[in-house]
Enzyme design. Structure first.
Site, PDB file in Angstrom:
ATOM      1  N   THR A  84      -4.315  -0.610 -11.718  1.00 21.45           N
ATOM      2  CA  THR A  84      -5.278   0.155 -12.524  1.00 21.45           C
ATOM      3  C   THR A  84      -6.254   0.840 -11.561  1.00 21.45           C
ATOM      4  O   THR A  84      -7.414   0.438 -11.444  1.00 21.45           O
ATOM      5  CB  THR A  84      -6.045  -0.760 -13.496  1.00 21.45           C
ATOM      6  N   PHE A 153      -8.045 -13.733 -11.384  1.00 25.59           N
ATOM      7  CA  PHE A 153      -9.165 -13.885 -10.443  1.00 25.59           C
ATOM      8  C   PHE A 153      -8.706 -14.252  -9.039  1.00 25.59           C
ATOM      9  O   PHE A 153      -9.521 -14.659  -8.212  1.00 25.59           O
ATOM     10  CB  PHE A 153     -10.138 -14.954 -10.959  1.00 25.59           C
ATOM     11  N   ARG A 155      -7.638 -14.410  -5.173  1.00 26.76           N
ATOM     12  CA  ARG A 155      -8.128 -13.701  -3.981  1.00 26.76           C
ATOM     13  C   ARG A 155      -6.956 -13.465  -3.041  1.00 26.76           C
ATOM     14  O   ARG A 155      -6.220 -14.408  -2.750  1.00 26.76           O
ATOM     15  CB  ARG A 155      -9.180 -14.561  -3.260  1.00 26.76           C
ATOM     16  N   LYS A 208     -13.826 -10.298 -16.521  1.00 29.75           N
ATOM     17  CA  LYS A 208     -13.267  -9.932 -15.210  1.00 29.75           C
ATOM     18  C   LYS A 208     -14.200  -8.953 -14.472  1.00 29.75           C
ATOM     19  O   LYS A 208     -14.521  -9.130 -13.294  1.00 29.75           O
ATOM     20  CB  LYS A 208     -11.878  -9.308 -15.399  1.00 29.75           C
ATOM     21  N   LEU A 254     -22.588 -15.359   0.690  1.00 30.85           N
ATOM     22  CA  LEU A 254     -23.852 -14.932   1.303  1.00 30.85           C
ATOM     23  C   LEU A 254     -23.639 -14.655   2.787  1.00 30.85           C
ATOM     24  O   LEU A 254     -24.469 -15.006   3.605  1.00 30.85           O
ATOM     25  CB  LEU A 254     -24.929 -16.001   1.116  1.00 30.85           C
ATOM     26  N   CYS A 264     -10.276  -4.043  -5.398  1.00 24.12           N
ATOM     27  CA  CYS A 264     -10.874  -4.510  -6.664  1.00 24.12           C
ATOM     28  C   CYS A 264     -12.366  -4.235  -6.815  1.00 24.12           C
ATOM     29  O   CYS A 264     -12.756  -3.531  -7.745  1.00 24.12           O
ATOM     30  CB  CYS A 264     -10.609  -5.995  -6.845  1.00 24.12           C
TER      31      CYS A 264
HETATM   32  N1  LIG Z   1      -5.077  -7.458  -5.747  1.00 22.39           N
HETATM   33  C1  LIG Z   1      -5.931  -8.367  -6.171  1.00 22.39           C
HETATM   34  O1  LIG Z   1      -6.479  -9.159  -5.403  1.00 22.39           O
HETATM   35  C2  LIG Z   1      -6.264  -8.477  -7.643  1.00 22.39           C
HETATM   36  C3  LIG Z   1      -6.967  -9.596  -8.102  1.00 22.39           C
HETATM   37  C4  LIG Z   1      -7.255  -9.691  -9.459  1.00 22.39           C
HETATM   38  C5  LIG Z   1      -6.872  -8.673 -10.318  1.00 22.39           C
HETATM   39  N2  LIG Z   1      -6.218  -7.573  -9.842  1.00 22.39           N
HETATM   40  C6  LIG Z   1      -5.801  -6.545 -10.787  1.00 22.39           C
HETATM   41  O2  LIG Z   1      -4.405  -6.739 -11.035  1.00 22.39           O
HETATM   42  C7  LIG Z   1      -3.752  -5.476 -11.239  1.00 22.39           C
HETATM   43  C8  LIG Z   1      -2.622  -5.320 -10.228  1.00 22.39           C
HETATM   44  O3  LIG Z   1      -3.176  -5.285  -8.938  1.00 22.39           O
HETATM   45  P1  LIG Z   1      -2.277  -5.355  -7.630  1.00 22.39           P
HETATM   46  O4  LIG Z   1      -3.204  -5.416  -6.470  1.00 22.39           O
HETATM   47  O5  LIG Z   1      -1.245  -6.418  -7.796  1.00 22.39           O
HETATM   48  O6  LIG Z   1      -1.572  -3.918  -7.687  1.00 22.39           O
HETATM   49  P2  LIG Z   1      -0.415  -3.355  -6.762  1.00 22.39           P
HETATM   50  O7  LIG Z   1      -0.680  -1.916  -6.625  1.00 22.39           O
HETATM   51  O8  LIG Z   1      -0.264  -4.207  -5.554  1.00 22.39           O
HETATM   52  O9  LIG Z   1       0.912  -3.568  -7.636  1.00 22.39           O
HETATM   53  C9  LIG Z   1       1.187  -2.897  -8.815  1.00 22.39           C
HETATM   54  C10 LIG Z   1       2.700  -2.825  -8.971  1.00 22.39           C
HETATM   55  O10 LIG Z   1       3.016  -2.335 -10.284  1.00 22.39           O
HETATM   56  C11 LIG Z   1       4.179  -1.534 -10.176  1.00 22.39           C
HETATM   57  N3  LIG Z   1       4.283  -0.672 -11.365  1.00 22.39           N
HETATM   58  C12 LIG Z   1       3.496   0.355 -11.742  1.00 22.39           C
HETATM   59  N4  LIG Z   1       3.924   0.876 -12.913  1.00 22.39           N
HETATM   60  C13 LIG Z   1       5.015   0.162 -13.283  1.00 22.39           C
HETATM   61  C14 LIG Z   1       5.909   0.197 -14.386  1.00 22.39           C
HETATM   62  N5  LIG Z   1       5.766   1.114 -15.367  1.00 22.39           N
HETATM   63  N6  LIG Z   1       6.923  -0.684 -14.455  1.00 22.39           N
HETATM   64  C15 LIG Z   1       7.079  -1.585 -13.462  1.00 22.39           C
HETATM   65  N7  LIG Z   1       6.270  -1.684 -12.392  1.00 22.39           N
HETATM   66  C16 LIG Z   1       5.250  -0.824 -12.303  1.00 22.39           C
HETATM   67  C17 LIG Z   1       3.968  -0.779  -8.874  1.00 22.39           C
HETATM   68  O11 LIG Z   1       5.180  -0.248  -8.377  1.00 22.39           O
HETATM   69  C18 LIG Z   1       3.379  -1.872  -7.984  1.00 22.39           C
HETATM   70  O12 LIG Z   1       4.386  -2.562  -7.275  1.00 22.39           O
HETATM   71  C19 LIG Z   1      -4.864  -4.430 -11.127  1.00 22.39           C
HETATM   72  O13 LIG Z   1      -5.351  -4.162 -12.398  1.00 22.39           O
HETATM   73  C20 LIG Z   1      -5.918  -5.120 -10.284  1.00 22.39           C
HETATM   74  O14 LIG Z   1      -7.202  -4.613 -10.512  1.00 22.39           O
HETATM   75  C21 LIG Z   1      -5.901  -7.459  -8.524  1.00 22.39           C
END
Ligand SMILES: NC(=O)c1ccc[n+]([C@@H]2O[C@H](COP(=O)([O-])OP(=O)(O)OC[C@H]3O[C@@H](n4cnc5c(N)ncnc54)[C@H](O)[C@@H]3O)[C@@H](O)[C@H]2O)c1
Length: 436
Positions: A84, A153, A155, A208, A254, A264
């Site tokens: 997102t 959540f 990390r 979140k 801190l 994020c």
């Molecule tokens: N990265 C973090 O530490 C973290 C922690 C908590 C929450 N989040 C949230 O989780 C979500 C995912 O984050 P992320 O870092 O894993 O993202 P990312 O970009 O690493 O992975 C997203 C994946 O989704 C795939 N994708 C996109 N559209 C698709 C579809 N239509 N069908 C199938 N696959 C599809 C992409 O190819 C990609 O591999 C986000 O909303 C992010 O804000 C991330």
């Protein structure tokens, strides 16, 4: 349970593998075919400690599969974990989220529980419900569609641990039926004492954003105090200890540094600010947090210019590129900003990162940016050495060796990992963030 996870990024891969490890049957889907092929050939598209072993084990026992096209047959739960990113004016770009909702509506063969794990603006999960229902209706079917908000959540860097033993699990539900299914999904974690907190879908979505806003506020607060310490002679490490022992404040988050990065905190803060704008509300605290973070990323350059003058022709060694240790993620990493500006100023930069060096170099094409293969190579002939990411291997170096390799004497500790006395003892000049 039978689970489909859509999106094999940092969250989807850790979540899907974690649920497989807990005994569920999991199919992970990603539209990136290269990623799926790599996973099916035993590779790992991202760096996350401990994940490879877990994926290997669960693939070999048949509980974890990777596919590039969704087939939804007799599954209990479909989890959405696609990205997102930030869109126009800080709003969340929901293209991938809505694409997934349409796909689910087009593909399901029966009732579905659609779980939103991606971080989405308040109201999005219910919007997805309507999209799925509309697609089902167009197909002339009458499946029951339930949606759940279950924000993540974890990390990066400790994603495996956070998935298998989270601090808490937040679940927003619309009825008792989906609550029961989520209780089954997370039962094994609840039984080992992990709080499973049920609330409305809207509250879960906002929880979140509120969590990330609060964490970034703590970081920006201590960074602002550190900036003051740089001028008034106080030491931020001492100040942080002094306030952190107050249990109302707490000592975690801190640590002064060069500002938060990653995929994020900044993105989610911008999204929350823009969500509030739709209701004519200004999130003043959060706007200030973002502003401080922007200023924080300038601090390294300010320090370099203050000590070295014009940076044209200067050689700067950089230690660490990823936005934090134990990940290869370079999204919004402070290193990107700092290296770009140094290049524009005419400096030569020698970068070293234990994991993300190759990925970093793909963004640039400059003879003035050199990837080296160890921290001491970064120090060679450098006018200044700068720590940007606190990888463990940088924590206890041979300062004598560093001093003998460098041309200059300036060590900027952007993560406050060193004891200034030890650095100064060998004749280096130390400059931390709020520590001198
Ligand atoms: N990265 C973090 O530490 C973290 C922690 C908590 C929450 N989040 C949230 O989780 C979500 C995912 O984050 P992320 O870092 O894993 O993202 P990312 O970009 O690493 O992975 C997203 C994946 O989704 C795939 N994708 C996109 N559209 C698709 C579809 N239509 N069908 C199938 N696959 C599809 C992409 O190819 C990609 O591999 C986000 O909303 C992010 O804000 C991330």
């Amino acid at each position: 349970m039978k689970i489909i996870v859509i999106g094999c990024g940092y969250v989807g891969l850790a979540t899907g593998t974690g649920f497989a490890e807990m005994g569920n049957e999991v199919v992970c889907v990603d539209k990136n075919i290269e990623k799926i092929n790599m996973l099916n050939n035993g590779g790992m598209p991202l760096y996350e400690p401990g994940l490879q072993e877990l994926v290997d084990r669960n693939m070999s026992n048949g509980r974890l599969k990777f596919v590039d096209k969704m087939t939804v047959d007799n599954v209990d739960i479909v989890i959405c974990a696609v990205g997102t990113p930030t869109g126009k004016n800080g709003q969340t770009d929901l293209t991938d989220i809505f694409e997934v909702a349409h796909l689910v509506g087009k593909n399901i063969n029966g009732d579905v529980v659609f779980v939103m794990k991606s971080t989405v603006p308040v109201g999005t999960t219910l919007q997805c419900k309507r999209i799925i229902q509309d697609e089902v209706f167009v197909r002339g079917k009458d499946f029951n569609v339930q949606v759940v908000s279950n924000p993540e959540f974890l990390r990066q860097g400790v994603a495996v641990k956070d998935t298998l033993t989270p601090d808490r699990i937040v679940v927003g539900v619309e009825d008792d039926k989906s609550k029961k299914i989520m209780k089954t999904l997370y039962g094994s974690l609840e039984r080992i004492g992990k709080p499973l907190v049920f609330m409305s879908i809207e509250s879960a979505e906002l929880t979140k954003y509120a969590a990330n806003a609060f964490l970034s506020m703590k970081i920006s607060f201590i960074n602002e105090m550190a900036d003051l310490c740089d001028s008034n002679g106080a030491n931020i490490r001492e100040v942080a200890e002094g306030i952190g022992l107050d249990r109302r404040i707490g000592s975690r988050f801190l640590h002064a540094g060069i500002g938060y990065g990653g995929s994020c905190l900044g993105k989610d803060n911008k999204s929350l600010i823009s969500q509030a704008k739709k209701f004519n509300k200004n999130l003043d605290i959060l706007s200030a947090v973002e502003l401080r973070n922007k200023k924080q990323k300038e601090i390294i350059l300010n320090k370099l210019e203050r000590h070295l003058g014009n940076l044209n022709g200067k050689v700067i060694g950089i230690l660490g590129l990823s936005f934090k240790p134990k990940t290869d993620d370079l999204r919004n990493a402070p290193s990107r900003n700092i290296v770009e500006k140094l290049l524009n100023m005419g400096a030569t930069i020698k970068v070293y990162d234990p994991i993300s060096g190759d990925n970093f170099m793909q963004f640039y094409n400059s003879a003035d940016l050199i990837k080296v293969s160890g921290m001491y190579d970064s120090a060679k002939e450098a006018d200044a050495l700068v720590v940007l990411t606190e990888w463990d291997e940088f924590r206890n170096p041979d300062f004598d060796k560093i001093k003998s390799l460098m041309k200059g004497t300036l060590l900027i500790d952007g993560r406050n990992i060193y004891d200034p006395a030890l650095v100064k003892e060998v004749g280096l000049k130390y400059s931390g963030i709020g520590i001198n």
